[in-house]
Design an enzyme around this catalytic site. Structure first.
Site, PDB file in Angstrom:
ATOM      1  CD  GLU A  90       1.334  41.583  65.712  1.00  0.00           C
ATOM      2  OE1 GLU A  90       1.768  42.625  66.231  1.00  0.00           O
ATOM      3  OE2 GLU A  90       1.086  41.490  64.484  1.00  0.00           O
ATOM      4  CB  CYS A 121       0.421  47.433  61.546  1.00  0.00           C
ATOM      5  SG  CYS A 121       1.052  47.488  59.842  1.00  0.00           S
ATOM      6  CG  HIS A 137       2.926  43.579  62.504  1.00  0.00           C
ATOM      7  ND1 HIS A 137       1.575  43.404  62.717  1.00  0.00           N
ATOM      8  CD2 HIS A 137       3.042  44.203  61.312  1.00  0.00           C
ATOM      9  CE1 HIS A 137       0.904  43.877  61.678  1.00  0.00           C
ATOM     10  NE2 HIS A 137       1.768  44.374  60.804  1.00  0.00           N
TER      11      HIS A 137
END
Ligand code: MN
Length: 262
Positions: free
Chosen positions: A216, A110, A214
Site C-alpha cells: 500500500e 504484514c 507493505h
C-alpha cells in the site's frame, strides 16, 4: 455495477492524549486507486458483530500493526515479542474465519499474513533478529516506499501473476514472520534468507493473498508492481459481483509475461 466495498481492519492509537481508531491512509488510498470503496473496520467492534460487518463489505484487507499474541498459537511470549492488542486479535481472527467460511476474497498485509497463518493453525517467529541468526534486515530504517530486499515468487502463483513478475524488490517493516506454515496455505514468496514473504490459497480455494511487505505504501507511485495486488483483489470481486464466479490464478488476474522488477 457499484464499486466493490473493501473492509480494511484498523487499529487504536493514542494521539495527543486521545484514543483514535483508524488505519494508515496509505491502505485507503491504495484501495481507492484500484477502484474499490474502502471502509475502515475498527477493532473496537466486538466479534459478536462480525456477521454484520461482513454483510457490509465485499472483500477484506487485513492491515499491518501489532504482534499477534502467541497464546493464539500455543507459544509462551518470547522476550523479543512486541506490543499486542487482545481486542484487535479477537476482532480480526473472527473476521478472517467468517470471511473464509463465506468464501470472501482476502488480501492480508504484514501483520495480516501472520494473522492468517495463526488463524489457520500455524505459528510465528516472534522476533527475527534474536531467533533467526543470519537473517537479513527486515526492519528497514529507509522511507516507507523504499525497496530494501528482494522476494522470489513462485511462477504461475496468484502472487506472481498479480505482480507480473517472478521477483520483486520490496519494503520491509516487520520483526516477526511465519514459522510453521498453516495447513491449506501455499508459500509463493520467499526472501533471500528463507523468511516467508508471501502465501496464498490453492487455485481451487477462495481467493486469498498474503504478503509480509507493505504494497500500500506505493499507492502514489505511477507504475509500481504492487498495484497489482489491489487490482487482483478488485478484479476478483468484480468477477464475483458480475456473477461470473471465481477468477482463478491463471485467469483474469494475469498481467502479461513475467518480468523482473528491481
Ligand atoms: Mn521482509
Amino acid at each position: 455495477m457499484n464499486a466493490p466495498r473493501i473492509g480494511i481492519t484498523g487499529n487504536v492509537r493514542t494521539v495527543s492524549g486521545a484514543d483514535r481508531t483508524g488505519v494508515n491512509a496509505a491502505y485507503v488510498r491504495a484501495v481507492l486507486r484500484a477502484g474499490g470503496v474502502p471502509l475502515i473496520l475498527s477493532p473496537l467492534i466486538e466479534p459478536a458483530h462480525t456477521a454484520s460487518l461482513l454483510d457490509a463489505i465485499d472483500g477484506l484487507v487485513l492491515s499491518g500493526g501489532e504482534d499477534v499474541d502467541p497464546a493464539h498459537y500455543g507459544h509462551a511470549p518470547h522476550p523479543g515479542l512486541g506490543s499486542v492488542d487482545p481486542s484487535r486479535d479477537a476482532s480480526e481472527l473472527a473476521l478472517f474465519r467468517e470471511a473464509r467460511a463465506r468464501g470472501m476474497p482476502v488480501l492480508a498485509i504484514c501483520r495480516g499474513i501472520q494473522l492468517v497463518n495463526v488463524a489457520l493453525g500455524g505459528t510465528l517467529w516472534q522476533d527475527i533478529p534474536s531467533e533467526r541468526p543470519g537473517a537479513i534486515p527486515h526492519a528497514q530504517g529507509a522511507d516507507r516506499d523504499q525497496r530494501t530486499h528482494p522476494v522470489e515468487l513462485t511462477p504461475g502463483s496468484r502472487l506472481a501473476l498479480a505482480l507480473g513478475a517472478t521477483r520483486c524488490d520490496v519494503n520491509s517493516f516487520h520483526h516477526q514472520s511465519i514459522r510453521d506454515l498453516a495447513p491449506g496455505l501455499l508459500v509463493t514468496g520467499v526472501a533471500p534468507d528463507g523468511e516467508i514473504e508471501g502465501v496464498e490459497s490453492p487455485p481451487e480455494d477462495a481467493w486469498l493473498l498474503a504478503v509480509q511487505w507493505h504494497p500500500e505504501e506505493f499507492h502514489h507511485h505511477g507504475a509500481a508492481p504492487d498495484h497489482g495486488l489491489f487490482d487482483a483483489l478488485l478484479d476478483e470481486l468484480r468477477g464475483r459481483l458480475a456473477g461470473t464466479g471465481s477468477v482463478t490464478a491463471s485467469g483474469r488476474t494475469e498481467r502479461g509475461p513475467a518480468r523482473s522488477v528491481r
